[in-house]
Design an enzyme around this catalytic site. Structure first.
Site, PDB file in Angstrom:
ATOM      1  N   SER A 157       0.844  -1.202   0.000  1.00 42.34           N
ATOM      2  CA  SER A 157       0.000   0.000   0.000  1.00 42.34           C
ATOM      3  C   SER A 157       0.875   1.246   0.000  1.00 42.34           C
ATOM      4  CB  SER A 157      -0.891   0.022   1.240  1.00 42.34           C
ATOM      5  OG  SER A 157      -1.539   1.265   1.355  1.00 42.34           O
ATOM      6  N   TYR A 170      -2.019  -0.595  10.157  1.00 41.15           N
ATOM      7  CA  TYR A 170      -2.091  -0.896   8.728  1.00 41.15           C
ATOM      8  C   TYR A 170      -0.836  -0.378   8.015  1.00 41.15           C
ATOM      9  CZ  TYR A 170      -3.965  -1.007   3.943  1.00 41.15           C
ATOM     10  OH  TYR A 170      -4.160  -1.254   2.603  1.00 41.15           O
TER      11      TYR A 170
HETATM   12  P1  NDP Z   1     -11.541  -6.161   0.621  1.00 40.42           P
HETATM   13  O1  NDP Z   1     -11.857  -5.650   1.973  1.00 40.42           O
HETATM   14  O2  NDP Z   1     -12.479  -5.870  -0.497  1.00 40.42           O
HETATM   15  O3  NDP Z   1     -11.293  -7.752   0.678  1.00 40.42           O
HETATM   16  C1  NDP Z   1     -10.487  -8.269   1.697  1.00 40.42           C
HETATM   17  C2  NDP Z   1     -10.220  -9.747   1.453  1.00 40.42           C
HETATM   18  O4  NDP Z   1      -9.410 -10.243   2.539  1.00 40.42           O
HETATM   19  C3  NDP Z   1     -11.494 -10.580   1.426  1.00 40.42           C
HETATM   20  O5  NDP Z   1     -11.353 -11.590   0.464  1.00 40.42           O
HETATM   21  C4  NDP Z   1     -11.547 -11.169   2.833  1.00 40.42           C
HETATM   22  O6  NDP Z   1     -12.219 -12.428   2.874  1.00 40.42           O
HETATM   23  C5  NDP Z   1     -10.068 -11.358   3.138  1.00 40.42           C
HETATM   24  N1  NDP Z   1      -9.834 -11.352   4.581  1.00 40.42           N
HETATM   25  C6  NDP Z   1     -10.243 -10.437   5.480  1.00 40.42           C
HETATM   26  N2  NDP Z   1      -9.903 -10.819   6.728  1.00 40.42           N
HETATM   27  C7  NDP Z   1      -9.282 -12.012   6.618  1.00 40.42           C
HETATM   28  C8  NDP Z   1      -8.726 -12.947   7.563  1.00 40.42           C
HETATM   29  N3  NDP Z   1      -8.737 -12.741   8.883  1.00 40.42           N
HETATM   30  N4  NDP Z   1      -8.171 -14.079   7.066  1.00 40.42           N
HETATM   31  C9  NDP Z   1      -8.172 -14.323   5.748  1.00 40.42           C
HETATM   32  N5  NDP Z   1      -8.676 -13.499   4.804  1.00 40.42           N
HETATM   33  C10 NDP Z   1      -9.234 -12.359   5.244  1.00 40.42           C
HETATM   34  O7  NDP Z   1     -10.064  -5.612   0.311  1.00 40.42           O
HETATM   35  P2  NDP Z   1      -9.443  -4.979  -1.029  1.00 40.42           P
HETATM   36  O8  NDP Z   1      -9.752  -5.838  -2.212  1.00 40.42           O
HETATM   37  O9  NDP Z   1      -9.767  -3.547  -1.072  1.00 40.42           O
HETATM   38  O10 NDP Z   1      -7.878  -5.081  -0.659  1.00 40.42           O
HETATM   39  C11 NDP Z   1      -7.063  -6.143  -1.090  1.00 40.42           C
HETATM   40  C12 NDP Z   1      -5.624  -5.793  -0.704  1.00 40.42           C
HETATM   41  O11 NDP Z   1      -5.254  -4.556  -1.291  1.00 40.42           O
HETATM   42  C13 NDP Z   1      -5.410  -5.649   0.794  1.00 40.42           C
HETATM   43  O12 NDP Z   1      -4.168  -6.197   1.171  1.00 40.42           O
HETATM   44  C14 NDP Z   1      -5.402  -4.146   0.998  1.00 40.42           C
HETATM   45  O13 NDP Z   1      -4.679  -3.758   2.132  1.00 40.42           O
HETATM   46  C15 NDP Z   1      -4.735  -3.678  -0.289  1.00 40.42           C
HETATM   47  N6  NDP Z   1      -4.999  -2.300  -0.630  1.00 40.42           N
HETATM   48  C16 NDP Z   1      -6.301  -1.867  -0.813  1.00 40.42           C
HETATM   49  C17 NDP Z   1      -6.544  -0.535  -1.100  1.00 40.42           C
HETATM   50  C18 NDP Z   1      -7.938  -0.013  -1.310  1.00 40.42           C
HETATM   51  O14 NDP Z   1      -8.105   1.223  -1.409  1.00 40.42           O
HETATM   52  N7  NDP Z   1      -8.962  -0.853  -1.409  1.00 40.42           N
HETATM   53  C19 NDP Z   1      -5.439   0.430  -1.225  1.00 40.42           C
HETATM   54  C20 NDP Z   1      -4.132  -0.136  -1.056  1.00 40.42           C
HETATM   55  C21 NDP Z   1      -3.930  -1.453  -0.752  1.00 40.42           C
HETATM   56  P3  NDP Z   1     -13.833 -12.490   3.133  1.00 40.42           P
HETATM   57  O15 NDP Z   1     -14.475 -11.918   1.876  1.00 40.42           O
HETATM   58  O16 NDP Z   1     -14.137 -13.923   3.340  1.00 40.42           O
HETATM   59  O17 NDP Z   1     -14.104 -11.632   4.334  1.00 40.42           O
END
Ligand code: NDP
Length: 265
Positions: A157, A170
């Site tokens: 990120s 984070y």
């Molecule tokens: P989402 O919140 O849309 O999705 C998160 C995903 O992580 C889901 O598939 C969820 O599974 C899974 N997850 C959450 N908690 C756990 C856990 N305890 N164990 C295993 N899996 C888990 O996230 P994004 O698609 O937005 O983000 C994806 C990546 O990109 C992340 O690493 C985020 O930090 C990074 N990122 C995102 C940004 C943004 O603006 N969106 C910006 C910069 C980086 P489930 O659906 O089953 O809950």
């Protein structure tokens, strides 16, 4: 001219189809887009999730090609991770590409958080974003071919470099995943396994929806001179490149992917 030693072993022009790909957090957002990008190119995908089984299955059903699977594990649980990753390897026979994408973001400003909330935010954030990713990587490595086409891509990120005042755990977790990626890029280079990190700014997903849809949304979009945030599909294309067999020389790289919203040397 004779190529220097080591160069001969690099398998250029390897077909990019039929790889097996494990994507953590593939049930929605960026992970789901990454799954679509790789599947469209002919790869078999293991879509990992923690609780959204229906969403994960819907993503799997929407993918091009066949043989895709869904797998579940809470990334805070090392034993569940091992069972999950070994299950993927048993089903696919190997894991060519690992995308460490799953992540969590909790508000816990130091000025107002209770000590209990503060501790939980740090434990859960580092547990998923850093230690979970490190454990998935260890387990996946046991099943990765060591002949030049295996790749690990971490989703970091912009917050790693810019600071995250509302969610310091984070920011710390994402800075650490950069350092982790650089360390294992060096460690795994002799196995011709490339390791890279993508560092996005805001992306239009559920994780960011609360901010993007609220009063701060306009200001967030204005952080980029393009006056918008990224689409998950744009990230998916960048991840696909970083995971390609031709990207070995990118190993160790951190790709800023933020629409010029935060520039650094
Ligand atoms: P989402 O919140 O849309 O999705 C998160 C995903 O992580 C889901 O598939 C969820 O599974 C899974 N997850 C959450 N908690 C756990 C856990 N305890 N164990 C295993 N899996 C888990 O996230 P994004 O698609 O937005 O983000 C994806 C990546 O990109 C992340 O690493 C985020 O930090 C990074 N990122 C995102 C940004 C943004 O603006 N969106 C910006 C910069 C980086 P489930 O659906 O089953 O809950």
């Amino acid at each position: 001219m004779i190529a220097p030693d080591g160069f001969r072993n690099i398998p250029y022009n390897i077909p990019m189809t039929n790889r097996t790909v494990l994507i953590t957090g593939g049930s929605r957002g960026i992970g789901a887009s990454i799954a679509r990008e790789f599947a469209a190119a002919g790869d078999r995908i293991a879509i990992h999730y923690v609780s959204s089984s229906q969403d994960a299955q819907a993503v799997a059903d929407s993918l091009a090609g066949g043989g895709h699977i869904t797998v579940s594990a809470d990334l805070r649980d090392p034993n569940a991770i091992r069972v999950m990753v070994d299950g993927v390897a048993q089903e696919f026979g190997k894991i060519d590409v690992l995308i460490n994408n799953a992540g969590v973001f909790f508000d816990h400003p130091i000025e107002t958080s209770t000590y209990e909330d503060w501790q939980k935010a740090w434990t859960d954030t580092l547990g998923v974003n850093l230690i979970g990713a490190a454990n998935v990587t260890w387990c996946a490595l046991q099943h990765m071919p060591k002949h030049g086409t295996s790749r690990i891509v971490n989703i970091g990120s912009r917050g790693a470099f810019r600071g995250e005042p509302i969610s310091p755990a984070y920011g710390a977790s994402k800075a650490a995943i950069v350092a982790f990626g650089q360390s294992i890029a060096k460690a795994l280079a002799p196995m011709h396994i490339g390791v890279t990190t993508l560092a996005p700014g805001f992306v239009d997903t559920e994780m960011a929806a609360r901010l993007l849809d609220g009063p701060e949304g306009e200001g967030i979009r204005a952080q980029s001179p393009f006056n918008r945030v990224a689409l998950p599909e744009e990230l998916a294309k960048a991840v696909y490149f970083l995971a390609s067999p031709d990207s070995e020389w990118a190993s160790g790289a951190v790709l800023d992917f933020n629409g010029a919203s935060y520039l650094r040397m």
